[in-house]
Design a protein around this motif. Structure first.
Motif, PDB file in Angstrom:
ATOM      1  N   PRO A  81       0.936  -1.185   0.098  1.00  0.00           N
ATOM      2  CA  PRO A  81      -0.019  -0.049  -0.197  1.00  0.00           C
ATOM      3  C   PRO A  81       0.456   0.930  -0.055  1.00  0.00           C
ATOM      4  O   PRO A  81      -0.165   2.092  -0.310  1.00  0.00           O
ATOM      5  N   SER A 140       2.141  -4.351  -8.165  1.00  0.00           N
ATOM      6  CA  SER A 140       2.226  -3.029  -7.233  1.00  0.00           C
ATOM      7  C   SER A 140       3.756  -2.786  -7.700  1.00  0.00           C
ATOM      8  O   SER A 140       4.428  -3.297  -8.227  1.00  0.00           O
ATOM      9  N   TYR A 183       0.597   1.195   7.188  1.00  0.00           N
ATOM     10  CA  TYR A 183       1.128   0.307   6.297  1.00  0.00           C
ATOM     11  C   TYR A 183       1.800  -0.920   7.072  1.00  0.00           C
ATOM     12  O   TYR A 183       2.563  -1.708   6.933  1.00  0.00           O
ATOM     13  N   ARG A 269      -7.592  -5.248  -0.769  1.00  0.00           N
ATOM     14  CA  ARG A 269      -6.781  -4.045  -1.206  1.00  0.00           C
ATOM     15  C   ARG A 269      -6.564  -3.977  -2.195  1.00  0.00           C
ATOM     16  O   ARG A 269      -6.589  -5.323  -3.014  1.00  0.00           O
TER      17      ARG A 269
END
Length: 314
Positions: A81, A140, A183, A269
């Motif tokens: 994230p 990601s 996080y 997520r």
């Protein structure tokens, strides 16, 4: 011998420093850390010299790595994230940071460099277990930056004849892993919530799986690698091939604490991988004595460490 640990004041790094301090052959330990996510408290009472600064600083690295027998590069900006929120920072810290460390190792002729990559590089590849030869499919910016980390290490071995050992870590957990930030990884986040009487926040239905690896297993392997100066021409999974769902993790945590825990589910997520499991064949070939700590033992140790630091539920 002198061992340098980048990210040495962080979670895995400080646990490694503790393990190295018990090894008679290791006469000097140097930690490099900018303390952006690490803490000096993690190194209290340890025989380590801390160079406070960034792995992006070549002058600091020159001073730190001179005369080293091995550099263990753990310094990174973790979290999927976090990388989605700020991809450029993740790239600079992880990809460019690794390149800067490798250049310092090359300048000083350090005999061995160990680098930390991540299971996140497998990403959307559906094949389980994850064999190192699988096509990486990162989803990601963090995973991309870690793929660059390991690729640079392998390229430096090919181009400059450097002795490298790139590891892919799988959901490492244990004492000294921070839980008090946005996080935080899932295990410290769950343990902190449980100890303070808050609901455990699960992203998705909780059936997603991970190959949770206790930090003691990681440090044992790295210490062995340093002492035997192990190298590899390609990346090595550092995990043991055990899939555990988040719901199973919560059930195990309930057993450790001796009480039920409240769970709240939310949407999945972005950037999260659905399932993860290592193939450990290459690890076993290089480190036949490597031992997996049972999940229960790892959770008990983690709960014991966090219990003294997390406000108890009233």
């Amino acid at each position: 011998m002198k061992i340098v640990v980048t990210g040495g004041a962080g979670f895995i790094g400080s646990n490694l420093v503790r393990a190295l301090a018990e090894v008679p052959q290791v006469r000097e330990i140097v930690a490099v850390d900018d303390l952006s996510t690490g803490s000096c408290d993690n190194l209290l009472d340890l025989p380590v010299r801390l160079f406070e600064g960034s792995v992006l600083d070549p002058d600091l690295l020159d001073e730190a790595v001179a005369g080293a027998a091995s550099v263990v590069h753990l310094g990174a900006l973790g979290s999927v994230p976090r990388s989605i929120d700020n991809p450029i920072c993740s790239h600079h810290a992880n990809a460019t940071g690794t390149l800067t460390v490798l250049e310092a190792v090359r300048r000083h002729g350090v005999p061995q460099v160990i680098v930390a990559s991540s299971s996140s590089v497998y990403g959307a590849n559906p094949v389980l277990p994850r064999v190192e030869s699988l096509r990486p499919m990162p989803v990601s910016p963090y995973a991309v930056s870690k793929l660059a980390t390991e690729a640079y290490a392998v390229a430096y071995a090919t181009c400059y004849g450097m002795s490298v050992l790139p590891f892919r870590f799988f959901n490492v957990f244990g004492p000294r892993q921070a839980a008090n930030h946005a996080y935080a990884a899932v295990v410290p986040r769950f343990v902190s919530a449980a100890l303070s009487g808050r609901p455990l926040q699960v992203h998705g239905d909780g059936t997603q799986t991970r190959d949770f690896t206790y930090v003691g297993s990681v440090t044992d392997v790295i210490v062995d690698a340093v002492l035997r100066r192990v190298s590899a021409p390609d990346v090595v999974n550092l995990a043991f091939g055990v899939r555990i769902s988040l719901l199973e993790l919560i059930s195990e945590l309930e057993e450790v604490l001796g009480r039920p825990l409240e769970v709240v589910h939310g949407p999945p997520r972005a950037g999260d991988v659905r399932d993860s499991q290592a193939d450990s064949s290459r690890l076993r070939q290089l480190f036949p004595s490597a031992q997996r700590y049972p999940l229960r033992v790892g959770l008990e140790n983690t709960v014991a460490w966090m219990s003294a630091r997390v406000p108890a539920a009233r």
